[in-house]
Design a protein around this motif. Sequence first.
Motif, PDB file in Angstrom:
ATOM      1  N   VAL A  64       0.842  -1.212   0.000  1.00  0.00           N
ATOM      2  CA  VAL A  64       0.000   0.000   0.000  1.00  0.00           C
ATOM      3  C   VAL A  64       0.868   1.249   0.000  1.00  0.00           C
ATOM      4  O   VAL A  64       0.620   2.210  -0.750  1.00  0.00           O
ATOM      5  CB  VAL A  64      -0.941   0.001   1.228  1.00  0.00           C
ATOM      6  N   SER A  65       1.910   1.242   0.828  1.00  0.00           N
ATOM      7  CA  SER A  65       2.803   2.391   0.921  1.00  0.00           C
ATOM      8  C   SER A  65       3.502   2.663  -0.405  1.00  0.00           C
ATOM      9  O   SER A  65       3.573   3.803  -0.865  1.00  0.00           O
ATOM     10  CB  SER A  65       3.830   2.151   2.031  1.00  0.00           C
ATOM     11  N   ALA A  66       4.002   1.590  -1.027  1.00  0.00           N
ATOM     12  CA  ALA A  66       4.692   1.743  -2.315  1.00  0.00           C
ATOM     13  C   ALA A  66       3.726   2.214  -3.400  1.00  0.00           C
ATOM     14  O   ALA A  66       4.062   3.065  -4.234  1.00  0.00           O
ATOM     15  CB  ALA A  66       5.328   0.422  -2.717  1.00  0.00           C
ATOM     16  N   GLY A  67       2.494   1.668  -3.375  1.00  0.00           N
ATOM     17  CA  GLY A  67       1.500   2.057  -4.378  1.00  0.00           C
ATOM     18  C   GLY A  67       1.114   3.520  -4.275  1.00  0.00           C
ATOM     19  O   GLY A  67       1.078   4.242  -5.284  1.00  0.00           O
ATOM     20  N   LEU A  68       0.857   3.995  -3.056  1.00  0.00           N
ATOM     21  CA  LEU A  68       0.496   5.400  -2.861  1.00  0.00           C
ATOM     22  C   LEU A  68       1.666   6.323  -3.182  1.00  0.00           C
ATOM     23  O   LEU A  68       1.480   7.405  -3.745  1.00  0.00           O
ATOM     24  CB  LEU A  68       0.031   5.630  -1.423  1.00  0.00           C
ATOM     25  N   GLY A  69       2.878   5.875  -2.831  1.00  0.00           N
ATOM     26  CA  GLY A  69       4.061   6.670  -3.168  1.00  0.00           C
ATOM     27  C   GLY A  69       4.229   6.803  -4.670  1.00  0.00           C
ATOM     28  O   GLY A  69       4.584   7.866  -5.178  1.00  0.00           O
ATOM     29  N   GLY A  70       3.925   5.697  -5.393  1.00  0.00           N
ATOM     30  CA  GLY A  70       4.020   5.728  -6.848  1.00  0.00           C
ATOM     31  C   GLY A  70       2.984   6.653  -7.467  1.00  0.00           C
ATOM     32  O   GLY A  70       3.274   7.394  -8.417  1.00  0.00           O
ATOM     33  N   ILE A  71       1.761   6.621  -6.915  1.00  0.00           N
ATOM     34  CA  ILE A  71       0.698   7.503  -7.415  1.00  0.00           C
ATOM     35  C   ILE A  71       1.076   8.963  -7.207  1.00  0.00           C
ATOM     36  O   ILE A  71       0.930   9.800  -8.102  1.00  0.00           O
ATOM     37  CB  ILE A  71      -0.637   7.186  -6.715  1.00  0.00           C
ATOM     38  N   ALA A  72       1.588   9.267  -6.007  1.00  0.00           N
ATOM     39  CA  ALA A  72       2.011  10.646  -5.726  1.00  0.00           C
ATOM     40  C   ALA A  72       3.191  11.030  -6.605  1.00  0.00           C
ATOM     41  O   ALA A  72       3.352  12.195  -6.989  1.00  0.00           O
ATOM     42  CB  ALA A  72       2.388  10.783  -4.252  1.00  0.00           C
ATOM     43  N   GLY A  73       4.028  10.029  -6.918  1.00  0.00           N
ATOM     44  CA  GLY A  73       5.213  10.300  -7.741  1.00  0.00           C
ATOM     45  C   GLY A  73       4.874  10.703  -9.164  1.00  0.00           C
ATOM     46  O   GLY A  73       5.707  11.300  -9.858  1.00  0.00           O
ATOM     47  N   ILE A  74       3.648  10.387  -9.629  1.00  0.00           N
ATOM     48  CA  ILE A  74       3.244  10.790 -10.981  1.00  0.00           C
ATOM     49  C   ILE A  74       3.280  12.311 -11.115  1.00  0.00           C
ATOM     50  O   ILE A  74       3.626  12.852 -12.174  1.00  0.00           O
ATOM     51  CB  ILE A  74       1.831  10.247 -11.299  1.00  0.00           C
ATOM     52  N   SER A  75       2.938  12.999 -10.019  1.00  0.00           N
ATOM     53  CA  SER A  75       2.953  14.466 -10.056  1.00  0.00           C
ATOM     54  C   SER A  75       4.379  14.987 -10.268  1.00  0.00           C
ATOM     55  O   SER A  75       4.570  16.060 -10.845  1.00  0.00           O
ATOM     56  CB  SER A  75       2.365  15.043  -8.765  1.00  0.00           C
ATOM     57  N   LEU A  76       5.371  14.220  -9.805  1.00  0.00           N
ATOM     58  CA  LEU A  76       6.765  14.623 -10.036  1.00  0.00           C
ATOM     59  C   LEU A  76       7.109  14.518 -11.525  1.00  0.00           C
ATOM     60  O   LEU A  76       7.853  15.347 -12.058  1.00  0.00           O
ATOM     61  CB  LEU A  76       7.715  13.735  -9.225  1.00  0.00           C
ATOM     62  N   LEU A  77       6.566  13.498 -12.184  1.00  0.00           N
ATOM     63  CA  LEU A  77       6.809  13.353 -13.620  1.00  0.00           C
ATOM     64  C   LEU A  77       6.193  14.517 -14.383  1.00  0.00           C
ATOM     65  O   LEU A  77       6.805  15.084 -15.296  1.00  0.00           O
ATOM     66  CB  LEU A  77       6.200  12.027 -14.096  1.00  0.00           C
ATOM     67  N   VAL A  78       4.969  14.884 -13.994  1.00  0.00           N
ATOM     68  CA  VAL A  78       4.308  16.041 -14.616  1.00  0.00           C
ATOM     69  C   VAL A  78       5.121  17.309 -14.371  1.00  0.00           C
ATOM     70  O   VAL A  78       5.283  18.153 -15.265  1.00  0.00           O
ATOM     71  CB  VAL A  78       2.876  16.206 -14.061  1.00  0.00           C
ATOM     72  N   ALA A  79       5.663  17.421 -13.148  1.00  0.00           N
ATOM     73  CA  ALA A  79       6.485  18.588 -12.816  1.00  0.00           C
ATOM     74  C   ALA A  79       7.725  18.640 -13.690  1.00  0.00           C
ATOM     75  O   ALA A  79       8.183  19.718 -14.083  1.00  0.00           O
ATOM     76  CB  ALA A  79       6.871  18.540 -11.345  1.00  0.00           C
ATOM     77  N   GLY A  80       8.281  17.468 -14.011  1.00  0.00           N
ATOM     78  CA  GLY A  80       9.470  17.411 -14.871  1.00  0.00           C
ATOM     79  C   GLY A  80       9.199  17.967 -16.254  1.00  0.00           C
ATOM     80  O   GLY A  80      10.033  18.668 -16.835  1.00  0.00           O
ATOM     81  N   VAL A  81       8.011  17.680 -16.788  1.00  0.00           N
ATOM     82  CA  VAL A  81       7.622  18.225 -18.099  1.00  0.00           C
ATOM     83  C   VAL A  81       7.540  19.745 -18.013  1.00  0.00           C
ATOM     84  O   VAL A  81       7.952  20.461 -18.933  1.00  0.00           O
ATOM     85  CB  VAL A  81       6.271  17.629 -18.547  1.00  0.00           C
ATOM     86  N   GLY A  82       7.024  20.238 -16.875  1.00  0.00           N
ATOM     87  CA  GLY A  82       6.958  21.690 -16.675  1.00  0.00           C
ATOM     88  C   GLY A  82       8.330  22.319 -16.642  1.00  0.00           C
ATOM     89  O   GLY A  82       8.554  23.396 -17.212  1.00  0.00           O
ATOM     90  N   VAL A  83       9.278  21.663 -15.966  1.00  0.00           N
ATOM     91  CA  VAL A  83      10.660  22.165 -15.920  1.00  0.00           C
ATOM     92  C   VAL A  83      11.244  22.232 -17.323  1.00  0.00           C
ATOM     93  O   VAL A  83      11.873  23.230 -17.709  1.00  0.00           O
ATOM     94  CB  VAL A  83      11.531  21.248 -15.017  1.00  0.00           C
ATOM     95  N   MET A  84      11.027  21.200 -18.108  1.00  0.00           N
ATOM     96  CA  MET A  84      11.559  21.170 -19.477  1.00  0.00           C
ATOM     97  C   MET A  84      10.980  22.296 -20.327  1.00  0.00           C
ATOM     98  O   MET A  84      11.700  22.973 -21.072  1.00  0.00           O
ATOM     99  CB  MET A  84      11.252  19.816 -20.117  1.00  0.00           C
ATOM    100  N   ASN A  85       9.657  22.507 -20.205  1.00  0.00           N
ATOM    101  CA  ASN A  85       9.015  23.565 -20.998  1.00  0.00           C
ATOM    102  C   ASN A  85       9.574  24.942 -20.651  1.00  0.00           C
ATOM    103  O   ASN A  85       9.858  25.762 -21.543  1.00  0.00           O
ATOM    104  CB  ASN A  85       7.498  23.550 -20.771  1.00  0.00           C
ATOM    105  N   ILE A  86       9.727  25.210 -19.359  1.00  0.00           N
ATOM    106  CA  ILE A  86      10.246  26.513 -18.933  1.00  0.00           C
ATOM    107  C   ILE A  86      11.685  26.694 -19.383  1.00  0.00           C
ATOM    108  O   ILE A  86      12.095  27.800 -19.795  1.00  0.00           O
ATOM    109  CB  ILE A  86      10.123  26.658 -17.401  1.00  0.00           C
TER     110      ILE A  86
END
Length: 391
Positions: free
Chosen positions: A265-287
Motif C-alpha cells: 500500500v505504501s509503495a503504491g500510494l508513493g508511486g501515485i504521488a510520484g506521478i505528479s513529479l513526472l508532470v512537474a518534470g515536463v513543466g521544468v523542461m518547458n520553462i
Amino acid sequence: MLQSFKLAIKSIWSNKMRSFLTMLGIIIGVASVIILVSLVNAYMSYMTESFASLGTNQITVNMVNLPSRSVSVDEMYAFYDENTESFDHMTPMVSISAIVKNGTDSMTSTSVSGVSEDYLGVKDWMLAYGRNVQYADITARHKVCVIGAYVANELYGSAEKAYGETIKVNGYAFQIVGVVEQQDDDLEEGGTDDFLFMPYSCAVKMARNANINNYTFTIRDLSAATEGKTLIEDFLYEKFKNEDLYTVTAMSEMLDSLNSMIAMVSAGLGGIAGISLLVAGVGVMNIMLVSVTERTREIGIRKALGAKRSVIMQQFVIEAAVTSSLGGVIGILLGSIATSTIGALAGLNATPTPMAVIVSFSVSVGIGLLFGYMPASRAAKLNPIDALRSE
C-alpha cells in the motif's frame, strides 16, 4: 562549475514568479509523496501495534467436536505435554454470554471466559491483588474468578476494594480471588480491562456444553510459529480426518501478512504521488526551453567569445537541477509540517519517513537533470551567428 551555479541562481532570482511556478509542481509532488507515505506508515504502524497486542506468540485453535469425532481436554493436554519444547503455555477457552453484577449494579459488555491456570502466562498479565485461578479450582469447580481493572473500578470503586468480594455471573456467586493490573491507559467499557475469567470447568457447566472447542497456545520461539502450527494441525488431522472441522491460526503469520500489505500500500500510494513529479518534470523542461529561446542572443555572444559547447550545456543543466532541488527542499519542509499536523489531528504518531524524503528529493534532482538535458543540449548546439541574429 561555480560560475555556472551563480548564473543559475541569478537567472532564477531575476524571474521569481516564473521560477516559483516551475518549482510548484516539484513542491506539490515531493510534499505529496512524503505526506501520503508517512501517514500510511503511521496508520499501519498503529494497526500493527494494535494487532501485536493480541499476542504475536499465540496460536489459536477452533474445532467442531462431533459425537463420532472429537478431541477432549485431556487429549489436548497430553499433546501439549508431549511438545513442551515447542509450546510455552496452553489454555482451553470457554466463552460465556453473561451479565456481571454486584448488588444492583450490572455490566453486560464484560468478556466472561473459562480458562486454565496458564491463562495469565498466555496473556502475559500481572496481578495487582490476590492470586490466579489454580489447578485445584479447576478440578473442584470452585466458584472463583479473576477480574480486570475496569470491572473492579466500575462495580467496587477500586481493585483493592474488589479483592475478596463476591460477584454474580448470570446469578451464580463467585469470589474474586484476583484483580489483574490495568492494561490500557484509559479504562473503558468493552476495553482490554473489561473482563472476568473463571476455571474452565465452571464455565463448561454454566454453558451446558460438555465439549470445549477453543484453545490458545503460546510458542517458545516466535521464529518457529509455522512449525508449532503444523504440529497442532497434524495432531488434529489424526483425530478428525477432516480439515474442515478445525482451524489453526498463528498470530505471527497474520502479522507478517499485514506487514506485506503495508509495504504494498505504501509503495503504491508513493508511486501515485510520484506521478505528479513526472508532470512537474515536463513543466521544468518547458520553462527551460522558453529560457533558451529568450536567451538566444546571450548564448550567441558567449559562444562568439569562446565559450565551449560543454560550458553552455552545463549552465542550463545546472539551472534546471537547481530549480528542481529548491522545489524539492521546499516540498520536504511543507510535507514534513503537513505530515505532523495531519497526524496530530488524526491522533497518529506521524513523522516524515526518511526513505520517502530521500527518494522524493533524489527524484526531484534527477528530474531537473533529465528534463533539463534537452533544452541544454539545444542551447549548446546553437550556431553563434544564427544566435546573434536572433531578436
